[in-house]
Scaffold this motif. Structure first.
Motif, PDB file in Angstrom:
ATOM      1  N   SER A 180       0.922  -1.411  -0.207  1.00 13.51           N
ATOM      2  CA  SER A 180       0.093   0.065   0.226  1.00 13.51           C
ATOM      3  C   SER A 180       0.737   1.212   0.147  1.00 13.51           C
ATOM      4  CB  SER A 180      -0.935  -0.417   1.455  1.00 13.51           C
ATOM      5  OG  SER A 180      -1.090   1.181   2.035  1.00 13.51           O
ATOM      6  N   TYR A 181      -0.266   2.305  -0.545  1.00  9.52           N
ATOM      7  CA  TYR A 181       0.921   3.893  -0.480  1.00  9.52           C
ATOM      8  C   TYR A 181       1.607   3.831   1.334  1.00  9.52           C
ATOM      9  CZ  TYR A 181      -3.124   6.070   1.810  1.00  9.52           C
ATOM     10  OH  TYR A 181      -3.487   6.716   2.498  1.00  9.52           O
ATOM     11  N   LEU A 182       0.954   3.151   1.873  1.00  9.98           N
ATOM     12  CA  LEU A 182       1.323   3.935   3.410  1.00  9.98           C
ATOM     13  C   LEU A 182       2.284   2.549   4.314  1.00  9.98           C
ATOM     14  CD1 LEU A 182      -2.434   3.200   5.083  1.00  9.98           C
ATOM     15  CD2 LEU A 182      -1.758   5.861   4.752  1.00  9.98           C
ATOM     16  N   ASP A 183       2.517   1.470   3.056  1.00  7.91           N
ATOM     17  CA  ASP A 183       4.030   0.485   3.092  1.00  7.91           C
ATOM     18  C   ASP A 183       5.313   2.174   2.800  1.00  7.91           C
ATOM     19  OD1 ASP A 183       2.521  -1.013   4.497  1.00  7.91           O
ATOM     20  OD2 ASP A 183       2.177  -2.069   2.636  1.00  7.91           O
ATOM     21  N   CYS A 184       5.193   3.258   2.337  1.00  3.45           N
ATOM     22  CA  CYS A 184       6.280   3.658   1.329  1.00  3.45           C
ATOM     23  C   CYS A 184       6.743   4.638   1.393  1.00  3.45           C
ATOM     24  CB  CYS A 184       5.596   3.331  -0.543  1.00  3.45           C
ATOM     25  SG  CYS A 184       5.704   2.088  -0.832  1.00  3.45           S
ATOM     26  N   ALA A 185       7.550   4.667   1.736  1.00  3.84           N
ATOM     27  CA  ALA A 185       8.608   6.468   2.277  1.00  3.84           C
ATOM     28  C   ALA A 185       7.726   7.645   1.191  1.00  3.84           C
ATOM     29  CB  ALA A 185       9.781   6.983   2.626  1.00  3.84           C
ATOM     30  N   PRO A 186       7.268   8.491   1.277  1.00  7.43           N
ATOM     31  CA  PRO A 186       6.686   9.466   0.260  1.00  7.43           C
ATOM     32  C   PRO A 186       8.131   9.614  -0.983  1.00  7.43           C
ATOM     33  CG  PRO A 186       6.074   9.984   1.983  1.00  7.43           C
ATOM     34  CD  PRO A 186       6.643   8.976   2.761  1.00  7.43           C
ATOM     35  N   THR A 187       9.225   9.793  -0.131  1.00  4.66           N
ATOM     36  CA  THR A 187      10.636   9.731  -1.235  1.00  4.66           C
ATOM     37  C   THR A 187      10.403   8.608  -2.424  1.00  4.66           C
ATOM     38  OG1 THR A 187      11.851   9.303  -0.018  1.00  4.66           O
ATOM     39  CG2 THR A 187      11.990  10.928   0.049  1.00  4.66           C
ATOM     40  N   GLN A 188       9.995   7.519  -1.744  1.00 10.90           N
ATOM     41  CA  GLN A 188       9.981   6.704  -2.570  1.00 10.90           C
ATOM     42  C   GLN A 188       9.014   6.425  -3.904  1.00 10.90           C
ATOM     43  OE1 GLN A 188       9.332   3.696   0.254  1.00 10.90           O
ATOM     44  NE2 GLN A 188      10.561   2.297  -0.904  1.00 10.90           N
ATOM     45  N   LEU A 189       7.792   7.165  -4.020  1.00 12.07           N
ATOM     46  CA  LEU A 189       6.475   7.444  -4.369  1.00 12.07           C
ATOM     47  C   LEU A 189       7.957   8.064  -5.549  1.00 12.07           C
ATOM     48  CD1 LEU A 189       3.523   7.360  -2.073  1.00 12.07           C
ATOM     49  CD2 LEU A 189       4.314   5.040  -3.510  1.00 12.07           C
ATOM     50  N   ILE A 190       8.084   9.280  -4.852  1.00 14.97           N
ATOM     51  CA  ILE A 190       8.142  10.193  -5.845  1.00 14.97           C
ATOM     52  C   ILE A 190       9.240   9.433  -6.809  1.00 14.97           C
ATOM     53  CG2 ILE A 190      10.082  12.425  -5.831  1.00 14.97           C
ATOM     54  CD1 ILE A 190       8.690  12.963  -2.977  1.00 14.97           C
ATOM     55  N   GLU A 191      10.622   9.050  -6.368  1.00 19.47           N
ATOM     56  CA  GLU A 191      10.977   8.585  -6.970  1.00 19.47           C
ATOM     57  C   GLU A 191      10.682   7.691  -8.073  1.00 19.47           C
ATOM     58  OE1 GLU A 191      14.126   5.410  -6.086  1.00 19.47           O
ATOM     59  OE2 GLU A 191      14.785   7.246  -5.296  1.00 19.47           O
ATOM     60  N   LEU A 192       9.423   6.694  -8.156  1.00 15.19           N
ATOM     61  CA  LEU A 192       9.149   5.649  -9.008  1.00 15.19           C
ATOM     62  C   LEU A 192       8.063   6.613  -9.786  1.00 15.19           C
ATOM     63  CD1 LEU A 192       9.147   3.086 -10.033  1.00 15.19           C
ATOM     64  CD2 LEU A 192       7.776   2.041  -7.684  1.00 15.19           C
ATOM     65  N   ASN A 193       7.461   7.354  -9.452  1.00 15.90           N
ATOM     66  CA  ASN A 193       6.564   7.644  -9.953  1.00 15.90           C
ATOM     67  C   ASN A 193       6.806   9.190 -10.794  1.00 15.90           C
ATOM     68  OD1 ASN A 193       3.734   6.379  -9.364  1.00 15.90           O
ATOM     69  ND2 ASN A 193       5.004   5.857  -7.591  1.00 15.90           N
ATOM     70  N   GLY A 194       7.609  10.071 -10.491  1.00 18.81           N
ATOM     71  CA  GLY A 194       8.047  11.359 -10.870  1.00 18.81           C
ATOM     72  C   GLY A 194       7.505  11.991 -10.582  1.00 18.81           C
ATOM     73  N   ASN A 195       7.977  13.284 -11.503  1.00 20.03           N
ATOM     74  CA  ASN A 195       6.832  14.789 -10.558  1.00 20.03           C
ATOM     75  C   ASN A 195       5.808  14.874 -10.506  1.00 20.03           C
ATOM     76  OD1 ASN A 195       8.362  17.356 -10.357  1.00 20.03           O
ATOM     77  ND2 ASN A 195       7.899  17.889 -12.055  1.00 20.03           N
ATOM     78  N   HIS A 196       5.072  14.051 -10.701  1.00 22.29           N
ATOM     79  CA  HIS A 196       4.173  14.206 -10.567  1.00 22.29           C
ATOM     80  C   HIS A 196       3.904  13.902  -9.848  1.00 22.29           C
ATOM     81  CE1 HIS A 196      -0.221  13.203 -12.131  1.00 22.29           C
ATOM     82  NE2 HIS A 196      -0.616  12.382 -11.138  1.00 22.29           N
ATOM     83  N   TRP A 197       3.583  12.770  -8.714  1.00 19.21           N
ATOM     84  CA  TRP A 197       3.568  12.274  -7.404  1.00 19.21           C
ATOM     85  C   TRP A 197       4.400  13.308  -6.562  1.00 19.21           C
ATOM     86  CZ3 TRP A 197       0.362  10.195  -4.746  1.00 19.21           C
ATOM     87  CH2 TRP A 197      -1.005  10.173  -5.297  1.00 19.21           C
ATOM     88  N   ARG A 198       5.317  14.394  -7.048  1.00 24.76           N
ATOM     89  CA  ARG A 198       5.985  14.653  -5.779  1.00 24.76           C
ATOM     90  C   ARG A 198       5.348  16.024  -6.136  1.00 24.76           C
ATOM     91  NH1 ARG A 198       8.399  19.961  -6.789  1.00 24.76           N
ATOM     92  NH2 ARG A 198       7.728  19.174  -9.154  1.00 24.76           N
ATOM     93  N   LYS A 199       4.643  16.525  -6.978  1.00 23.47           N
ATOM     94  CA  LYS A 199       3.639  17.814  -6.931  1.00 23.47           C
ATOM     95  C   LYS A 199       2.521  17.628  -6.248  1.00 23.47           C
ATOM     96  CE  LYS A 199       4.832  19.585 -11.503  1.00 23.47           C
ATOM     97  NZ  LYS A 199       4.223  19.791 -12.748  1.00 23.47           N
ATOM     98  N   ILE A 200       1.807  15.961  -6.505  1.00 21.38           N
ATOM     99  CA  ILE A 200       0.255  15.607  -5.391  1.00 21.38           C
ATOM    100  C   ILE A 200       1.143  16.429  -4.200  1.00 21.38           C
ATOM    101  CG2 ILE A 200      -1.013  13.504  -4.682  1.00 21.38           C
ATOM    102  CD1 ILE A 200      -0.640  13.043  -7.917  1.00 21.38           C
ATOM    103  N   LEU A 201       2.716  15.462  -3.681  1.00 23.70           N
ATOM    104  CA  LEU A 201       2.083  15.480  -1.854  1.00 23.70           C
ATOM    105  C   LEU A 201       2.819  16.061  -1.943  1.00 23.70           C
ATOM    106  CD1 LEU A 201       4.098  12.115  -2.522  1.00 23.70           C
ATOM    107  CD2 LEU A 201       1.627  12.160  -2.134  1.00 23.70           C
ATOM    108  N   THR A 202       3.446  17.037  -2.559  1.00 21.06           N
ATOM    109  CA  THR A 202       4.005  18.011  -2.061  1.00 21.06           C
ATOM    110  C   THR A 202       2.255  19.626  -1.442  1.00 21.06           C
ATOM    111  OG1 THR A 202       5.649  18.324  -2.896  1.00 21.06           O
ATOM    112  CG2 THR A 202       5.024  20.857  -2.671  1.00 21.06           C
ATOM    113  N   ILE A 203       1.683  19.722  -2.359  1.00 22.39           N
ATOM    114  CA  ILE A 203       0.155  20.638  -2.663  1.00 22.39           C
ATOM    115  C   ILE A 203      -0.255  19.956  -1.153  1.00 22.39           C
ATOM    116  CG2 ILE A 203      -1.742  21.004  -3.283  1.00 22.39           C
ATOM    117  CD1 ILE A 203      -0.362  20.998  -6.233  1.00 22.39           C
ATOM    118  N   ILE A 204      -0.409  18.257  -0.772  1.00 19.02           N
ATOM    119  CA  ILE A 204      -1.273  17.815   0.741  1.00 19.02           C
ATOM    120  C   ILE A 204      -0.406  18.305   1.183  1.00 19.02           C
ATOM    121  CG2 ILE A 204      -1.572  15.333   1.596  1.00 19.02           C
ATOM    122  CD1 ILE A 204      -1.752  14.700  -1.274  1.00 19.02           C
ATOM    123  N   ALA A 205       0.609  18.008   1.679  1.00 15.59           N
ATOM    124  CA  ALA A 205       1.630  18.299   2.481  1.00 15.59           C
ATOM    125  C   ALA A 205       1.447  20.341   2.785  1.00 15.59           C
ATOM    126  CB  ALA A 205       2.989  18.219   2.227  1.00 15.59           C
TER     127      ALA A 205
END
Length: 140
Positions: free
Chosen positions: A17-42
């Motif tokens: 699950s995404y809960l098992d991952c560090a946000p940095t892992q998701l960003i590394e695997l999914n790129g800038n798109h998920w960096r933006k999503i997680l940054t806006i949420i934060a």
């Protein structure tokens, strides 16, 4: 806060699950798109005096839950952000929803629900993030 997002991230093989991952892992695997999503949420979840980068990288899963279909949402209660246009047919914006407009972008609020643009800076700029945060603090 719950975020109903139309697209789930690709997960590393080591995560169920995404809960098992560090946000940095998701960003590394999914790129800038998920960096933006997680940054806006934060940025939406950051309290005064906090650095959104630390919230994103260390505390985001303590403050945010992600759902990828309307069926995953709890029946009621928690503040829920309906992201983008994908779910508008299932969860339309009520006609009496409060509207917050900044430049050409808007969010809508009704009860514990918020309808927001997609979590990308072109659609959800910092000025709209701050306006929504201010409005949420007033109502709490």
């Amino acid at each position: 806060m719950i975020f109903l997002i139309p697209n789930a991230p690709i997960l590393p093989d080591t995560c169920d699950s995404y809960l098992d991952c560090a946000p940095t892992q998701l960003i590394e695997l999914n790129g800038n798109h998920w960096r933006k999503i997680l940054t806006i949420i934060a940025k939406l979840l950051t309290e005064p005096g906090e650095d959104w980068r630390i919230v994103r990288d260390q505390y985001i899963w303590e403050r945010a839950k992600l759902c990828f279909s309307a069926d995953e949402l709890p029946l009621k209660g928690e503040c829920t952000v309906i992201v983008g246009k994908t779910f508008l047919e299932q969860m339309p914006i009520p006609q009496d929803a409060e509207q917050i407009v900044c430049r050409k972008h808007a969010v809508y609020l009704s009860g514990s629900y918020i309808w927001s643009p997609y979590l990308d800076y072109r659609q959800f700029p910092n000025v709209l993030i701050e306006a929504l945060k201010t409005r949420l603090k007033v109502s709490s």
